[in-house]
Design a protein around this motif. Structure first.
Motif, PDB file in Angstrom:
ATOM      1  N   ASN A  22      45.719  31.989  31.663  1.00 54.80           N
ATOM      2  CA  ASN A  22      45.549  32.979  30.612  1.00 54.80           C
ATOM      3  C   ASN A  22      45.589  34.393  31.196  1.00 54.80           C
ATOM      4  OD1 ASN A  22      45.138  30.848  28.799  1.00 54.80           O
ATOM      5  ND2 ASN A  22      42.921  30.902  29.071  1.00 54.80           N
ATOM      6  N   TYR A  23      46.123  35.313  30.397  1.00 58.80           N
ATOM      7  CA  TYR A  23      46.219  36.705  30.808  1.00 58.80           C
ATOM      8  C   TYR A  23      45.525  37.583  29.759  1.00 58.80           C
ATOM      9  CZ  TYR A  23      49.862  35.236  34.132  1.00 58.80           C
ATOM     10  OH  TYR A  23      50.546  34.640  35.155  1.00 58.80           O
ATOM     11  N   PHE A  24      44.676  38.492  30.225  1.00 58.11           N
ATOM     12  CA  PHE A  24      43.968  39.392  29.323  1.00 58.11           C
ATOM     13  C   PHE A  24      44.266  40.839  29.719  1.00 58.11           C
ATOM     14  CE2 PHE A  24      41.531  35.469  29.300  1.00 58.11           C
ATOM     15  CZ  PHE A  24      41.237  35.294  27.957  1.00 58.11           C
ATOM     16  N   LEU A  25      44.514  41.652  28.710  1.00 52.59           N
ATOM     17  CA  LEU A  25      44.735  43.079  28.945  1.00 52.59           C
ATOM     18  C   LEU A  25      43.729  43.870  28.121  1.00 52.59           C
ATOM     19  CD1 LEU A  25      46.460  45.348  30.232  1.00 52.59           C
ATOM     20  CD2 LEU A  25      47.842  45.321  28.137  1.00 52.59           C
ATOM     21  N   GLU A  26      42.865  44.606  28.800  1.00 52.19           N
ATOM     22  CA  GLU A  26      41.883  45.454  28.108  1.00 52.19           C
ATOM     23  C   GLU A  26      42.587  46.738  27.689  1.00 52.19           C
ATOM     24  OE1 GLU A  26      39.057  45.558  31.341  1.00 52.19           O
ATOM     25  OE2 GLU A  26      37.783  44.061  30.342  1.00 52.19           O
ATOM     26  N   GLU A  35      57.484  38.117  28.909  1.00 52.94           N
ATOM     27  CA  GLU A  35      58.328  38.734  27.874  1.00 52.94           C
ATOM     28  C   GLU A  35      57.923  40.193  27.642  1.00 52.94           C
ATOM     29  OE1 GLU A  35      59.449  38.158  23.125  1.00 52.94           O
ATOM     30  OE2 GLU A  35      58.432  36.541  24.221  1.00 52.94           O
ATOM     31  N   LEU A  36      56.626  40.454  27.653  1.00 55.98           N
ATOM     32  CA  LEU A  36      56.140  41.826  27.490  1.00 55.98           C
ATOM     33  C   LEU A  36      56.654  42.705  28.628  1.00 55.98           C
ATOM     34  CD1 LEU A  36      54.175  43.739  25.867  1.00 55.98           C
ATOM     35  CD2 LEU A  36      52.448  43.130  27.585  1.00 55.98           C
ATOM     36  N   LEU A  37      56.611  42.186  29.844  1.00 56.54           N
ATOM     37  CA  LEU A  37      57.081  42.948  30.997  1.00 56.54           C
ATOM     38  C   LEU A  37      58.575  43.230  30.915  1.00 56.54           C
ATOM     39  CD1 LEU A  37      55.174  41.285  33.996  1.00 56.54           C
ATOM     40  CD2 LEU A  37      54.629  43.398  32.799  1.00 56.54           C
ATOM     41  N   SER A  38      59.344  42.244  30.483  1.00 55.33           N
ATOM     42  CA  SER A  38      60.796  42.436  30.411  1.00 55.33           C
ATOM     43  C   SER A  38      61.182  43.389  29.288  1.00 55.33           C
ATOM     44  CB  SER A  38      61.497  41.086  30.208  1.00 55.33           C
ATOM     45  OG  SER A  38      61.129  40.506  28.963  1.00 55.33           O
ATOM     46  N   LEU A  41      51.132  47.488  33.648  1.00 54.12           N
ATOM     47  CA  LEU A  41      50.668  46.269  32.977  1.00 54.12           C
ATOM     48  C   LEU A  41      50.244  45.204  33.988  1.00 54.12           C
ATOM     49  CD1 LEU A  41      53.378  46.054  30.181  1.00 54.12           C
ATOM     50  CD2 LEU A  41      50.964  46.610  29.855  1.00 54.12           C
ATOM     51  N   SER A  42      51.019  45.052  35.042  1.00 53.38           N
ATOM     52  CA  SER A  42      50.708  44.034  36.051  1.00 53.38           C
ATOM     53  C   SER A  42      49.401  44.354  36.768  1.00 53.38           C
ATOM     54  CB  SER A  42      51.847  43.931  37.066  1.00 53.38           C
ATOM     55  OG  SER A  42      53.037  43.504  36.437  1.00 53.38           O
ATOM     56  N   ASN A  43      49.182  45.624  37.045  1.00 49.68           N
ATOM     57  CA  ASN A  43      47.971  46.034  37.762  1.00 49.68           C
ATOM     58  C   ASN A  43      46.715  45.898  36.914  1.00 49.68           C
ATOM     59  OD1 ASN A  43      49.433  46.657  40.063  1.00 49.68           O
ATOM     60  ND2 ASN A  43      49.687  48.814  39.504  1.00 49.68           N
ATOM     61  N   ARG A  44      46.869  46.036  35.608  1.00 48.92           N
ATOM     62  CA  ARG A  44      45.689  46.014  34.723  1.00 48.92           C
ATOM     63  C   ARG A  44      45.487  44.670  34.032  1.00 48.92           C
ATOM     64  NH1 ARG A  44      43.470  51.165  34.055  1.00 48.92           N
ATOM     65  NH2 ARG A  44      41.804  49.977  33.087  1.00 48.92           N
ATOM     66  N   MET A  45      46.431  43.768  34.181  1.00 45.96           N
ATOM     67  CA  MET A  45      46.289  42.461  33.560  1.00 45.96           C
ATOM     68  C   MET A  45      45.268  41.624  34.336  1.00 45.96           C
ATOM     69  SD  MET A  45      47.373  40.819  30.899  1.00 45.96           S
ATOM     70  CE  MET A  45      48.912  41.637  30.463  1.00 45.96           C
ATOM     71  N   ASP A  85      31.964  39.322  23.865  1.00 45.60           N
ATOM     72  CA  ASP A  85      32.989  39.491  22.842  1.00 45.60           C
ATOM     73  C   ASP A  85      34.196  40.192  23.447  1.00 45.60           C
ATOM     74  OD1 ASP A  85      34.050  39.220  20.306  1.00 45.60           O
ATOM     75  OD2 ASP A  85      33.152  41.067  19.551  1.00 45.60           O
ATOM     76  N   TYR A  86      35.278  40.205  22.695  1.00 49.53           N
ATOM     77  CA  TYR A  86      36.478  40.933  23.096  1.00 49.53           C
ATOM     78  C   TYR A  86      36.751  42.032  22.083  1.00 49.53           C
ATOM     79  CZ  TYR A  86      37.671  37.064  26.265  1.00 49.53           C
ATOM     80  OH  TYR A  86      37.668  36.123  27.272  1.00 49.53           O
ATOM     81  N   ASP A  87      36.728  43.274  22.523  1.00 47.58           N
ATOM     82  CA  ASP A  87      37.081  44.393  21.657  1.00 47.58           C
ATOM     83  C   ASP A  87      38.147  45.221  22.356  1.00 47.58           C
ATOM     84  OD1 ASP A  87      36.943  47.081  20.279  1.00 47.58           O
ATOM     85  OD2 ASP A  87      35.495  45.946  19.088  1.00 47.58           O
ATOM     86  N   GLY A  88      39.304  45.308  21.729  1.00 44.65           N
ATOM     87  CA  GLY A  88      40.402  46.029  22.358  1.00 44.65           C
ATOM     88  C   GLY A  88      40.994  45.254  23.514  1.00 44.65           C
ATOM     89  N   VAL A  89      41.025  43.928  23.383  1.00 49.90           N
ATOM     90  CA  VAL A  89      41.560  43.064  24.440  1.00 49.90           C
ATOM     91  C   VAL A  89      42.656  42.178  23.854  1.00 49.90           C
ATOM     92  CG1 VAL A  89      41.048  41.249  26.125  1.00 49.90           C
ATOM     93  CG2 VAL A  89      39.348  43.034  25.646  1.00 49.90           C
ATOM     94  N   ALA A  90      43.790  42.130  24.539  1.00 49.47           N
ATOM     95  CA  ALA A  90      44.906  41.281  24.120  1.00 49.47           C
ATOM     96  C   ALA A  90      44.997  40.065  25.036  1.00 49.47           C
ATOM     97  CB  ALA A  90      46.212  42.065  24.158  1.00 49.47           C
TER      98      ALA A  90
END
Length: 284
Positions: A83-87, A61-64, A73-77, A47-52
């Motif tokens: 697809n890109y996931f950020l915990e 766009e998020l980075l800009s 963000l880049s290091n943790r993505m 499952d995904y909990d706390g994941v974007a």
């Protein structure tokens, strides 16, 4: 084959978490190595909990927009194909004030459970497939608390008032995916839904109850029916119970219903011991 997955489901306040913990305890006593994953576990394997989730252009766009956090963000993505996931919950826990609320709110908009139902279903089913493949040849039994039926129903019915058939097919797809793991579904029931939910509201924090009521009445099915407050939430829960009953009856996996109305934990544990002993002995 011994079951490698025990799924615990039921309505809020029914005692799902207690049941999951007892199942884990009983399996351990039976010398069966098990792993327990409760609701909200940010390390959940299926499952995904706390994941974007972001597409490449969304991540750019998020980075800009938040350029000062570009490196973080880049290091943790986590990149998976396109697809890109950020915990983000893990990142927030680690960085605290260095991951400000403004950035948290921007990221939360892309939480896997804030996406469209179709995209959510696509990502979740892919995660369940990867989980199944990864544990198929292992020896551990996994115990999952309320992510098999509850999450699809919450997304489909509660959030989006989707067609009943779409919600049912979502759960059935998950059941098909984990079929190789010989799953056992334990559905926890209460004979008085209203009493059990009011009990949960009384025992839990005000923040929890207010958030739950808001979620259940301000969108999807509750909003469509113009339900308000605690009484409206109870009406949504009654409708949810009917849908979950239909889902349960239509599933072709090993399944048991257990009555937790008495809240007598020792007696209840013995009921679970009976179910697990019978089922696991039969699959040794």
């Amino acid at each position: 084959m011994r079951s490698k997955l025990v799924l615990i489901e039921g309505l809020p306040g029914s005692g799902k978490t207690t049941t999951a913990e007892l199942v884990h305890e009983i399996l351990t006593e039976m010398n069966i190595k098990s792993q327990l994953f409760l609701e909200g576990n940010i390390d959940h394997p299926a499952d995904y909990d706390g994941v974007a989730f972001f597409k490449e252009n969304e991540f750019d766009e998020l980075l800009s927009t938040h350029e000062q956090f570009k490196d973080l963000l880049s290091n943790r993505m986590i990149k998976d194909g396109n697809n890109y996931f950020l915990e983000y919950r893990k990142v927030k826990n680690e960085y605290d004030s260095r991951f400000p609320d403004e950035l948290l709110h921007a990221v939360f908009k892309n939480d896997v459970y804030e996406l469209s139902l179709d995209l959510n279903r696509k990502l979740i089913t892919e995660k369940w497939k990867k989980f199944t493949e990864s544990v198929l040849n292992g020896t551990d039994t996994f115990v999952f608390d309320c992510c098999f039926i509850q999450n699809p129903v919450t997304m489909g019915m509660i959030k989006y008032a989707a067609k009943k058939e779409d919600v049912i097919s979502y759960v059935k797809e998950l059941a098909t995916i984990v079929e190789q793991l010989n799953p056992l579904l334990i559905y926890v029931e209460q004979n008085d839904l209203e009493h059990s939910f009011r009990k949960a509201v009384k025992e839990r924090s005000q923040e929890w109850s207010e958030g739950f009521i808001e979620y259940y009445t301000s969108q999807g099915y509750g909003k469509k029916q113009s339900y308000k407050g605690l009484e409206g939430t109870l009406q949504v829960l009654k409708a949810r119970r009917e849908l979950e009953e239909e889902i349960f009856n239509g599933l072709h996996i090993a399944k048991k219903k257990v009555d937790n109305s008495s809240y007598h934990i020792n007696d209840y544990k013995q009921v679970l011991v009976g179910i697990l002993s019978e089922y696991f002995d039969a699959t040794n």
